[in-house]
Design an enzyme around this catalytic site. Structure first.
Site, short mmCIF file in Angstrom:
data_model
loop_
_atom_site.label_atom_id
_atom_site.label_comp_id
_atom_site.label_asym_id
_atom_site.label_seq_id
_atom_site.Cartn_x
_atom_site.Cartn_y
_atom_site.Cartn_z
N HIS A 164 1.68 -3.72 9.37
CA HIS A 164 3.10 -3.56 9.05
C HIS A 164 3.89 -3.00 10.22
CE1 HIS A 164 2.87 -4.37 4.74
NE2 HIS A 164 1.72 -3.71 4.74
N HIS B 295 0.84 -1.20 0.00
CA HIS B 295 0.00 0.00 0.00
C HIS B 295 0.87 1.26 0.00
CE1 HIS B 295 -3.34 -2.69 0.89
NE2 HIS B 295 -4.17 -1.69 0.70
C1 LIG Z 1 -3.32 -8.44 -11.93
C2 LIG Z 1 -3.17 -8.82 -10.51
C3 LIG Z 1 -2.26 -9.93 -10.20
C4 LIG Z 1 -3.86 -8.16 -9.57
C5 LIG Z 1 -3.76 -8.43 -8.13
C6 LIG Z 1 -4.07 -7.21 -7.33
C7 LIG Z 1 -3.91 -7.49 -5.87
C8 LIG Z 1 -4.70 -8.57 -5.28
C9 LIG Z 1 -3.08 -6.79 -5.17
C10 LIG Z 1 -2.83 -7.04 -3.73
C11 LIG Z 1 -2.90 -5.78 -3.00
C12 LIG Z 1 -2.56 -6.00 -1.58
C13 LIG Z 1 -3.55 -6.57 -0.68
C14 LIG Z 1 -1.31 -5.71 -1.16
C15 LIG Z 1 -0.84 -5.87 0.23
O1 LIG Z 1 -0.53 -4.60 0.70
P1 LIG Z 1 0.31 -4.44 2.01
O2 LIG Z 1 0.38 -2.96 2.23
O3 LIG Z 1 -0.41 -5.12 3.11
O4 LIG Z 1 1.66 -5.03 1.73
#
Ligand SMILES: CC(C)=CCC/C(C)=C/CC/C(C)=C/COP(=O)(O)O
Length: 291
Positions: free
Chosen positions: A252, A210
């Site tokens: 985090h 994020h």
């Molecule tokens: C095209 C594709 C593979 C889309 C996936 C998008 C997706 C599920 C992104 C994940 C976002 C997310 C939950 C990231 C985690 O964020 P942190 O800040 O917890 O590391």
């Protein structure tokens, strides 16, 4: 006949002792005796043992067993490496201490700031708001939103910017996924894993996806959209509060977010450097035009 060299307990070096078999034993660095032995045995006949003892005792980390030779026991006494090597080995241990201290501060501060980690936490009532912020920086809405705007865009200039935003978001997912998979740092123990749509690498916390997205997208917007000053301030505030909310939610540690901001900022530089245009990537624009 020369008398055998002895360790600080008076035992001949090379003699098997019960204490040498345990990794936590002093011989492995637990009490620091092995370090003395390795230093003493590497000095040669003219070496000053007092000097060696002082050098070893200057390094607190060595007492905890981080000496490069700590895996070997007294029965495998090293065959006199050059004295200078020992001195050089002491230096990285101070870096080790600094890193350990930073990590300890990071964990302590992150726990302190994790005030929305659960409904019963001290700021538990703010948790729903933090989760709303979380969605505002999630990959799915950003990807879908960009694709939607691309499909509606009727100008070449708009399409070019959106195509690059899409490239930036995909690059971000790829880099964050790669680093998370390599570093494999677990999320804080106080985190509740109730996040909306995650990938398998998202069980890891370093770096914060994020935060990378917040830094990347806000830098992108500030560079490519003409916005009034209050809106520009709002964009920067959004990125900052989103990063802070990751720690407050307990998702985090502070260093995950700090590195995330740094990485996102650098990612924008990559995107800017490889800027896609109808000149250097005509196939992309022709393909999109056919849709
Ligand atoms: C095209 C594709 C593979 C889309 C996936 C998008 C997706 C599920 C992104 C994940 C976002 C997310 C939950 C990231 C985690 O964020 P942190 O800040 O917890 O590391």
């Amino acid at each position: 006949m020369p008398s055998p060299r002895r360790n600080l307990e008076g035992r001949p070096l090379g003699a098997s002792t019960s204490s040498s078999s345990s990794p936590s034993s002093p011989a492995h660095g637990g009490g620091g005796r092995f370090e003395f032995q390795s230093l003493l045995s590497s000095r040669g006949p003219g070496a000053d043992p007092t000097c060696a003892r002082l050098r070893a005792s200057e390094s607190p980390v060595h007492r905890r067993g981080s000496f490069p030779l700590a895996g070997t026991g007294p029965s495998q006494a090293p065959s006199a490496p050059p004295p200078d090597e020992d001195l050089m080995d002491l230096n990285p241990s101070f870096l080790g201490i600094a890193l350990r201290s930073l990590l300890a501060i990071d964990l302590w501060l992150s726990k302190k700031l994790g005030v929305c980690a659960g409904e019963s936490s001290s700021w538990g009532s703010v948790r729903p708001l933090m989760k709303l912020l979380e969605i505002s920086g999630h990959g799915i809405p950003w990807l879908l939103g960009t694709l939607y705007c691309l499909s509606r865009s009727d100008s070449w200039a708009g399409r070019e910017v959106l195509m690059n935003l899409l490239f930036a978001l995909l690059l971000d997912l790829l880099l964050v996924g790669l680093i998370k998979g390599l570093v494999r740092r677990r999320r804080p123990a106080h985190n509740q894993m109730d996040m909306f749509f995650t990938l398998s690498v998202d069980k890891y916390s370093f770096p914060s996806g994020h935060s990378t997205r917040a830094a990347l997208v806000s830098r992108f917007i500030l560079n490519h959209l003409v916005l009034a000053i209050p809106l520009r301030v709002l964009v920067v505030l959004w990125a900052f509060i989103l990063g802070l909310s990751r720690v407050m939610l307990g998702r985090h540690n502070v260093t995950d977010v700090a590195f995330g901001f740094f990485l996102g900022y650098m990612q924008y530089s990559i995107v800017d450097y490889c800027w896609l245009s109808p000149h250097n990537a005509p196939f992309l624009f022709v393909l999109w035009n056919q849709h």
